[in-house]
Structures are given as structure tokens and as C-alpha cells.
Design a protein around this motif. Structure first.
Motif, PDB file in Angstrom:
ATOM      1  N   GLY A  51       0.816  -1.203   0.000  1.00 46.19           N
ATOM      2  CA  GLY A  51       0.000   0.000   0.000  1.00 46.19           C
ATOM      3  C   GLY A  51       0.846   1.247   0.000  1.00 46.19           C
ATOM      4  O   GLY A  51       2.050   1.212   0.282  1.00 46.19           O
ATOM      5  N   GLN A  52       0.207   2.365  -0.310  1.00 49.03           N
ATOM      6  CA  GLN A  52       0.901   3.648  -0.352  1.00 49.03           C
ATOM      7  C   GLN A  52      -0.050   4.757   0.076  1.00 49.03           C
ATOM      8  O   GLN A  52      -1.261   4.652  -0.073  1.00 49.03           O
ATOM      9  N   LEU A  53       0.531   5.817   0.613  1.00 48.44           N
ATOM     10  CA  LEU A  53      -0.259   6.949   1.092  1.00 48.44           C
ATOM     11  C   LEU A  53       0.571   8.204   0.948  1.00 48.44           C
ATOM     12  O   LEU A  53       1.767   8.205   1.258  1.00 48.44           O
ATOM     13  N   GLY A  54      -0.067   9.271   0.471  1.00 48.83           N
ATOM     14  CA  GLY A  54       0.684  10.506   0.299  1.00 48.83           C
ATOM     15  C   GLY A  54      -0.198  11.680  -0.050  1.00 48.83           C
ATOM     16  O   GLY A  54      -1.357  11.765   0.370  1.00 48.83           O
ATOM     17  N   GLU A  68      -5.645  20.027  -4.442  1.00 47.96           N
ATOM     18  CA  GLU A  68      -4.665  19.221  -3.724  1.00 47.96           C
ATOM     19  C   GLU A  68      -5.365  18.491  -2.582  1.00 47.96           C
ATOM     20  O   GLU A  68      -6.335  18.991  -2.022  1.00 47.96           O
ATOM     21  N   ASP A  69      -4.865  17.290  -2.274  1.00 46.33           N
ATOM     22  CA  ASP A  69      -5.468  16.517  -1.191  1.00 46.33           C
ATOM     23  C   ASP A  69      -4.660  15.239  -0.979  1.00 46.33           C
ATOM     24  O   ASP A  69      -3.718  14.956  -1.724  1.00 46.33           O
ATOM     25  N   LEU A  70      -5.093  14.460   0.021  1.00 43.44           N
ATOM     26  CA  LEU A  70      -4.484  13.158   0.264  1.00 43.44           C
ATOM     27  C   LEU A  70      -4.823  12.202  -0.865  1.00 43.44           C
ATOM     28  O   LEU A  70      -5.870  12.319  -1.511  1.00 43.44           O
ATOM     29  N   ILE A  71      -3.930  11.236  -1.074  1.00 44.06           N
ATOM     30  CA  ILE A  71      -4.136  10.203  -2.077  1.00 44.06           C
ATOM     31  C   ILE A  71      -3.522   8.913  -1.533  1.00 44.06           C
ATOM     32  O   ILE A  71      -2.555   8.960  -0.774  1.00 44.06           O
ATOM     33  N   ALA A 190       4.478   7.673   0.535  1.00 47.03           N
ATOM     34  CA  ALA A 190       5.239   6.657   1.268  1.00 47.03           C
ATOM     35  C   ALA A 190       4.624   5.309   0.945  1.00 47.03           C
ATOM     36  O   ALA A 190       3.409   5.182   0.790  1.00 47.03           O
ATOM     37  N   ARG A 191       5.495   4.275   0.847  1.00 45.08           N
ATOM     38  CA  ARG A 191       5.029   2.952   0.419  1.00 45.08           C
ATOM     39  C   ARG A 191       5.538   1.878   1.383  1.00 45.08           C
ATOM     40  O   ARG A 191       6.627   2.003   1.934  1.00 45.08           O
TER      41      ARG A 191
END
Length: 196
Positions: A51-54, A68-71, A190-191
Motif C-alpha cells: 500500500g501507499q499513502l501521500g 490538492e489533497d491526500l491520495i 510513502a510505500r
């Protein structure tokens, strides 16, 4: 007195002779500690998923339309270790809710990617590129491409942590604007992955 002195000398000599026959106590051997479990030369060949978050920043060629926002989402792929170099292919799918204009949101981005990089110890510094598709809630989805770079570090033989920055270009979203409009997207994530 003569006998007493003679007996003392004899006793002293007997003790010295006896002491000379005493074997020294054995010395315990010094044993080097076992090496810590690890992997000095990891092999990157194999499948991975994680998973990934950024964060994503979107910009358009129209005035005052950006967002712009979280993904965040899922990633999977396969790497092949060539020695000092690693090549691979994979897929990413990110959910998003990025307001681009009133009532227009980018809801997802997916990518088909190629990557290649150089190993540094347990780490991999790589470049990546490929096909991307962005989907919105009211207007058409749009094909594009991306380029970027990242770093991945094996913290165990099967688990890696890393980060990746990608620049995307999507041309021709159809929204009633003649010729559509262009969207540039930059993502930093980040992954965490598990390697099979």
C-alpha cells in the motif's frame, strides 16, 4: 634444632614439588558471538504487493482551477535482480477526492509502470515511467503518462519501506472547453510492500 630445620626444608621441598605437578585449571574458550541474522546481499527478484499513502497536487491550464489533497491506494508488481541493478514492472491504483473545480473531483489514478534502479546495500534507488489514467466524477477519464523516482529499503527479507515522487501529465479532459483542458499532477507517497 637441626632435625627441626631439616624437617621444615623437607616439607617446603615436598610442597614445591607437589605444586609443580598441579595442572592449571582449564580456560574456557572464547567463542565469537554468532552473526546477527541479516542479509548482506538481498535478492530483489520476485513479486511484491502493498500500500501507499501521500499527497497529490493538481494544476490545470485554466485560471484558478487546481486542487490538492491526500491520495492513497495499492501497488503490486514484479522485480528482477541483475546483480547491482534491478528492473521491474508494476501497477498502482490510488483513490482520491481532489476537488479540481466546483462539483468536479478527481476520484482515482491508476498506473502501469516500468522501473529500473541501482542497489545500495539493502536499498534500491530507482527511476520509473509509464502510462497513467485519471478518472473524475462528472467528466471523462483521461489517459496520460508519468515520470518519477523513488527509494525502497528492505527492512527484512520480505518487507520494504520507501517513498516515491511522480509527475503526471493528462491532456484533453473533455469538459465543454474546446480541446478540453490539461491537468498536471505531482504525487509524493510513502510505500510499504511485502515481497513474496
Amino acid at each position: 634444632m637441626k632435625y627441626l630445620l631439616s624437617a621444615a626444608v623437607s616439607a617446603l621441598m615436598a610442597n614445591t614439588a607437589f605444586a609443580g605437578n598441579i595442572e592449571p585449571a582449564p580456560i574456557a574458550p572464547v567463542i565469537a558471538p554468532a552473526p546477527a541474522p541479516g542479509f548482506s546481499s538481498p535478492n530483489w527478484t520476485g513479486f511484491y504487493a502493498g500500500g501507499q499513502l501521500g499527497y497529490a497536487l493538481l494544476d490545470t491550464n485554466l485560471p484558478d482551477i487546481d486542487g490538492e489533497d491526500l491520495i492513497g491506494g495499492l501497488t503490486a508488481g514484479y522485480d528482477y535482480d541483475l546483480g547491482d541493478w534491478v528492473i521491474g514492472a508494476g501497477f498502482d491504483y490510488d483513490w482520491a477526492d481532489i476537488a479540481l473545480a466546483p462539483a468536479v473531483d478527481v476520484e482515482s489514478i491508476w498506473r502501469a509502470k516500468l522501473r529500473g534502479g541501482y542497489k545500495f546495500g539493502n536499498g534500491l534507488l530507482y527511476a520509473t515511467t509509464g502510462y497513467a489514467n485519471a478518472d473524475t466524477n462528472v467528466i471523462s477519464d483521461e489517459d496520460g503518462y508519468f515520470v518519477g523516482a523513488g527509494y525502497e529499503h528492505l527492512i527484512t527479507r520480505n518487507i520494504s519501506l520507501g517513498g516515491e515522487v511522480l509527475y503526471h501529465e493528462f491532456d484533453g479532459f473533455n469538459s465543454g472547453v474546446p480541446g478540453g483542458f490539461e491537468v498536471d499532477a505531482t504525487t509524493a507517497q510513502a510505500r510499504a510492500t511485502f515481497r513474496f
